[in-house]
Design an enzyme around this catalytic site. Structure first.
Site, mmCIF file in Angstrom:
data_model
loop_
_atom_site.group_PDB
_atom_site.id
_atom_site.type_symbol
_atom_site.label_atom_id
_atom_site.label_comp_id
_atom_site.label_asym_id
_atom_site.label_seq_id
_atom_site.Cartn_x
_atom_site.Cartn_y
_atom_site.Cartn_z
ATOM 1 N N SER A 1 -2.799 -0.860 -2.946
ATOM 2 C CA SER A 1 -3.715 0.195 -2.544
ATOM 3 C C SER A 1 -2.979 1.533 -2.501
ATOM 4 C CB SER A 1 -4.321 -0.141 -1.182
ATOM 5 O OG SER A 1 -5.358 0.753 -0.843
ATOM 6 N N ILE B 1 0.827 -1.192 0.000
ATOM 7 C CA ILE B 1 0.000 0.000 0.000
ATOM 8 C C ILE B 1 0.870 1.254 0.000
ATOM 9 C CG2 ILE B 1 -0.197 -0.153 2.528
ATOM 10 C CD1 ILE B 1 -3.026 1.065 2.274
ATOM 11 N N CYS B 2 0.347 2.306 -0.592
ATOM 12 C CA CYS B 2 0.981 3.623 -0.627
ATOM 13 C C CYS B 2 2.284 3.576 -1.447
ATOM 14 C CB CYS B 2 1.225 4.135 0.790
ATOM 15 S SG CYS B 2 1.609 5.907 0.887
ATOM 16 N N ALA B 3 3.422 3.868 -0.833
ATOM 17 C CA ALA B 3 4.696 3.847 -1.558
ATOM 18 C C ALA B 3 5.249 2.443 -1.714
ATOM 19 C CB ALA B 3 5.728 4.722 -0.837
ATOM 20 N N HIS C 1 0.639 5.141 -4.349
ATOM 21 C CA HIS C 1 0.529 6.566 -4.056
ATOM 22 C C HIS C 1 1.159 7.368 -5.188
ATOM 23 C CE1 HIS C 1 1.140 10.387 -1.836
ATOM 24 N NE2 HIS C 1 0.052 9.997 -1.187
#
Length: 209
Positions: A182, A136-138, A157
């Site tokens: 995500s 998720i994210c980075a 992200h």
């Protein structure tokens, strides 16, 4: 099969929340997951899926990247990990899912996660075995470093777009086979529910939600 809802790619739940994209699902009981906690991790991106998965009956092991089991997140919240990564890898031959939260250690310029050969090797073995790989994210940039995003649909992200240029910018969660990605802290709950649907089943994800 690939199924898309507004905001959710791959999930088959009613799209009452925007943002998850999914491609396949299902699972049975007795599942296990390993969540890697590196110093500076984004707290919501770890705690949300850990909490949701445990509510669903998934045995989640939290593993500190270092030998210090008290891992401080980017916002100063410390989490006591169950064990360290080396011990977690010895504890079980494999886990049904590996979860990599984002935050500074996942950012390429930081390099803490992408520079850890244990993490890269684990991600490769997990993908090759067809078990769930999630980030998720980075953190999808760490998956890119491990070479497990090739030919897959994914999101991340916007701050790491340079490293994952083919990411889906419109979906909060994307599920492509055994890969779940995500966008960030605000999508942590959808991320956790998508993991439940993959590891357990849709009904359990709905009940937990």
């Amino acid at each position: 099969a690939f199924v898309a809802f507004p905001g959710v790619v791959g999930a088959t739940r009613p799209a009452r929340k925007s943002g998850v994209q999914c491609m396949s699902g299902g699972g049975d009981g007795g599942k296990t997951a390993l969540c890697i906690l590196a110093p500076g991790f984004e707290e919501m991106e770890a705690v949300s899926p850990i909490d949701l998965l445990r509510r669903a009956g998934v045995e989640v092991t939290t593993a500190a990247l270092t030998t210090d089991l008290t891992v401080k997140g980017r916002n100063g919240i410390s989490v006591l990990a169950d064990t360290d990564l080396d011990s977690a890898l010895k504890l079980r031959e494999s886990y049904d899912a590996v979860i990599v939260p984002g935050g500074p250690p996942a950012v390429p310029s930081n390099g803490l996660l992408k520079g850890d050969e244990r993490v890269l090797s684990l991600l490769n073995k997990q993908m090759d075995a067809g078990r769930v790989v999630s980030a998720i994210c980075a953190a999808p940039s760490v998956l890119a470093e491990a070479g497990v995003l090739a030919g897959k649909k994914y999101t991340a992200h916007f701050s790491v777009e340079e490293f994952v240029p083919d990411m889906d910018k419109t979906s909060a969660v994307v599920i492509d086979g055994n890969l779940i990605t995500s966008q960030g802290a605000g999508t942590g709950t959808e991320f956790g529910l998508a993991l439940i649907e993959q590891l357990v089943d849709k009904k359990t994800a709905d009940d937990v939600a």
